[in-house]
Scaffold this motif. Structure first.
Motif, PDB file in Angstrom:
ATOM      1  N   ASP A  88       1.223  -1.202   0.082  1.00  0.00           N
ATOM      2  CA  ASP A  88       0.055  -0.216  -0.154  1.00  0.00           C
ATOM      3  C   ASP A  88       1.334   1.757  -0.280  1.00  0.00           C
ATOM      4  O   ASP A  88       0.549   2.097  -0.299  1.00  0.00           O
ATOM      5  CB  ASP A  88      -0.691  -0.127   1.825  1.00  0.00           C
ATOM      6  N   LYS A  89       1.349   1.001   0.977  1.00  0.00           N
ATOM      7  CA  LYS A  89       2.730   2.156   0.162  1.00  0.00           C
ATOM      8  C   LYS A  89       3.517   3.082  -0.628  1.00  0.00           C
ATOM      9  O   LYS A  89       3.989   3.251  -1.142  1.00  0.00           O
ATOM     10  CB  LYS A  89       3.543   1.988   1.753  1.00  0.00           C
ATOM     11  N   PHE A  90       3.830   1.403  -1.058  1.00  0.00           N
ATOM     12  CA  PHE A  90       4.662   1.673  -2.481  1.00  0.00           C
ATOM     13  C   PHE A  90       3.539   2.221  -3.330  1.00  0.00           C
ATOM     14  O   PHE A  90       3.891   2.749  -4.439  1.00  0.00           O
ATOM     15  CB  PHE A  90       4.943   0.148  -2.916  1.00  0.00           C
ATOM     16  N   ALA A  91       2.269   1.727  -3.275  1.00  0.00           N
ATOM     17  CA  ALA A  91       1.885   2.447  -4.343  1.00  0.00           C
ATOM     18  C   ALA A  91       1.341   4.027  -3.813  1.00  0.00           C
ATOM     19  O   ALA A  91       0.573   4.199  -5.580  1.00  0.00           O
ATOM     20  CB  ALA A  91      -0.335   1.150  -4.526  1.00  0.00           C
ATOM     21  N   LYS A  92       1.206   4.630  -3.113  1.00  0.00           N
ATOM     22  CA  LYS A  92       0.440   5.218  -2.960  1.00  0.00           C
ATOM     23  C   LYS A  92       1.843   6.033  -3.343  1.00  0.00           C
ATOM     24  O   LYS A  92       1.394   7.675  -3.886  1.00  0.00           O
ATOM     25  CB  LYS A  92       0.340   5.252  -1.598  1.00  0.00           C
ATOM     26  N   SER A  93       3.360   6.042  -2.719  1.00  0.00           N
ATOM     27  CA  SER A  93       4.372   6.409  -2.701  1.00  0.00           C
ATOM     28  C   SER A  93       4.421   6.725  -4.806  1.00  0.00           C
ATOM     29  O   SER A  93       4.529   8.269  -4.889  1.00  0.00           O
ATOM     30  CB  SER A  93       5.571   6.646  -2.015  1.00  0.00           C
ATOM     31  N   ALA A  94       3.676   5.315  -5.295  1.00  0.00           N
ATOM     32  CA  ALA A  94       4.116   5.360  -7.370  1.00  0.00           C
ATOM     33  C   ALA A  94       3.118   6.532  -7.939  1.00  0.00           C
ATOM     34  O   ALA A  94       3.250   7.311  -9.191  1.00  0.00           O
ATOM     35  CB  ALA A  94       4.054   4.326  -7.603  1.00  0.00           C
ATOM     36  N   MET A  95       2.036   6.935  -7.339  1.00  0.00           N
ATOM     37  CA  MET A  95       1.265   7.731  -7.520  1.00  0.00           C
ATOM     38  C   MET A  95       1.624   9.171  -7.874  1.00  0.00           C
ATOM     39  O   MET A  95       0.585  10.023  -8.284  1.00  0.00           O
ATOM     40  CB  MET A  95      -0.209   7.403  -6.715  1.00  0.00           C
ATOM     41  N   LEU A  96       2.591   9.188  -6.759  1.00  0.00           N
ATOM     42  CA  LEU A  96       2.992  10.642  -7.124  1.00  0.00           C
ATOM     43  C   LEU A  96       4.524  11.129  -7.573  1.00  0.00           C
ATOM     44  O   LEU A  96       4.582  12.453  -7.629  1.00  0.00           O
ATOM     45  CB  LEU A  96       3.032  11.148  -4.983  1.00  0.00           C
ATOM     46  N   ILE A  97       5.122  10.027  -8.367  1.00  0.00           N
ATOM     47  CA  ILE A  97       5.567  10.477  -9.101  1.00  0.00           C
ATOM     48  C   ILE A  97       5.666  10.809 -10.436  1.00  0.00           C
ATOM     49  O   ILE A  97       4.689   9.789 -11.006  1.00  0.00           O
ATOM     50  CB  ILE A  97       6.621   9.327  -9.153  1.00  0.00           C
ATOM     51  N   PRO A  98       6.152  11.888 -11.141  1.00  0.00           N
ATOM     52  CA  PRO A  98       4.930  12.002 -12.621  1.00  0.00           C
ATOM     53  C   PRO A  98       5.533  11.075 -13.003  1.00  0.00           C
ATOM     54  O   PRO A  98       4.995  10.587 -14.462  1.00  0.00           O
ATOM     55  CB  PRO A  98       5.848  13.342 -12.286  1.00  0.00           C
ATOM     56  N   GLU A  99       6.828  10.711 -13.615  1.00  0.00           N
ATOM     57  CA  GLU A  99       7.726   9.733 -14.664  1.00  0.00           C
ATOM     58  C   GLU A  99       7.051   9.033 -14.696  1.00  0.00           C
ATOM     59  O   GLU A  99       6.812   7.524 -15.674  1.00  0.00           O
ATOM     60  CB  GLU A  99       8.822   9.750 -14.324  1.00  0.00           C
ATOM     61  N   ILE A 100       6.019   7.895 -13.306  1.00  0.00           N
ATOM     62  CA  ILE A 100       5.311   6.669 -13.254  1.00  0.00           C
ATOM     63  C   ILE A 100       4.665   6.894 -14.627  1.00  0.00           C
ATOM     64  O   ILE A 100       3.149   7.555 -13.629  1.00  0.00           O
ATOM     65  CB  ILE A 100       5.526   6.623 -12.271  1.00  0.00           C
ATOM     66  N   GLU A 101       3.824   6.359 -15.665  1.00  0.00           N
ATOM     67  CA  GLU A 101       2.190   6.348 -15.871  1.00  0.00           C
ATOM     68  C   GLU A 101       1.835   5.253 -15.963  1.00  0.00           C
ATOM     69  O   GLU A 101      -0.165   5.825 -15.885  1.00  0.00           O
ATOM     70  CB  GLU A 101       2.830   6.037 -17.772  1.00  0.00           C
TER      71      GLU A 101
END
Length: 164
Positions: A88-101
């Motif tokens: 869950d922590k990983f997913a929430k953090s990934a959503m905040l990184i603009p390069e990750i589509e």
């Protein structure tokens, strides 16, 4: 959980989805003509499809090439599973990184995969050394740089919907 409402779609609903997916800006009058309805029933169907969640939004298909974002990388990640909340922590953090589509949880050898789009290899290297380390729980990565894109879809193929 499977969506049991799929069976409520008829051929006209599926055709509306197909047409709107390829041209979400199509006026209702033109859409109605294409599906052999008058404007009011067509408009009501579109509103119902939106309300019931079959149409979740409208967007523009932006050219990454024109924006100079030519490098696509799929990064597979193994996460530290000693703490189950890490997903869950990983997913929430990934959503905040603009390069990750895109970001997915996986079965198999790796726990997660992200699709990243950057300007060039140097930008990818910087991304790996600065952004990936921000993601909680990442203990191993494997990257695959896209050489050529053979097929890209902007949505769901309505032909895949099983009609009763």
């Amino acid at each position: 959980m499977a969506n049991t409402n799929v069976t409520t779609l008829d051929r006209t609903d599926i055709e509306i989805l197909r047409i709107l997916q390829s041209n979400g800006r199509l006026p209702v009058v033109e859409l109605a003509k294409r599906v052999n309805l008058t404007t009011t029933p067509c408009s009501e169907r579109v509103k119902r499809l939106e309300r019931e969640g079959y149409i979740s939004g409208y967007h523009a298909d932006i050219s990454a090439e024109k924006l100079g974002l030519d490098v696509v990388v799929f990064i597979h990640m193994r996460l530290d599973q000693t703490n189950l909340s890490i997903f869950d922590k990983f997913a929430k953090s990934a959503m905040l990184i603009p390069e990750i589509e895109e970001c997915y949880s996986l079965s198999g050898d790796f726990d997660a995969m992200v699709k990243v789009r950057v300007k060039n290899i140097k930008a990818y290297q910087k991304f790996m050394s600065t952004r990936i380390i921000q993601l909680p729980g990442v203990i191993q990565t494997r990257s695959e740089i896209v050489i050529a894109e053979y097929k890209r879809s902007a949505g769901i193929n309505p032909d895949l919907i099983a009609m009763s």
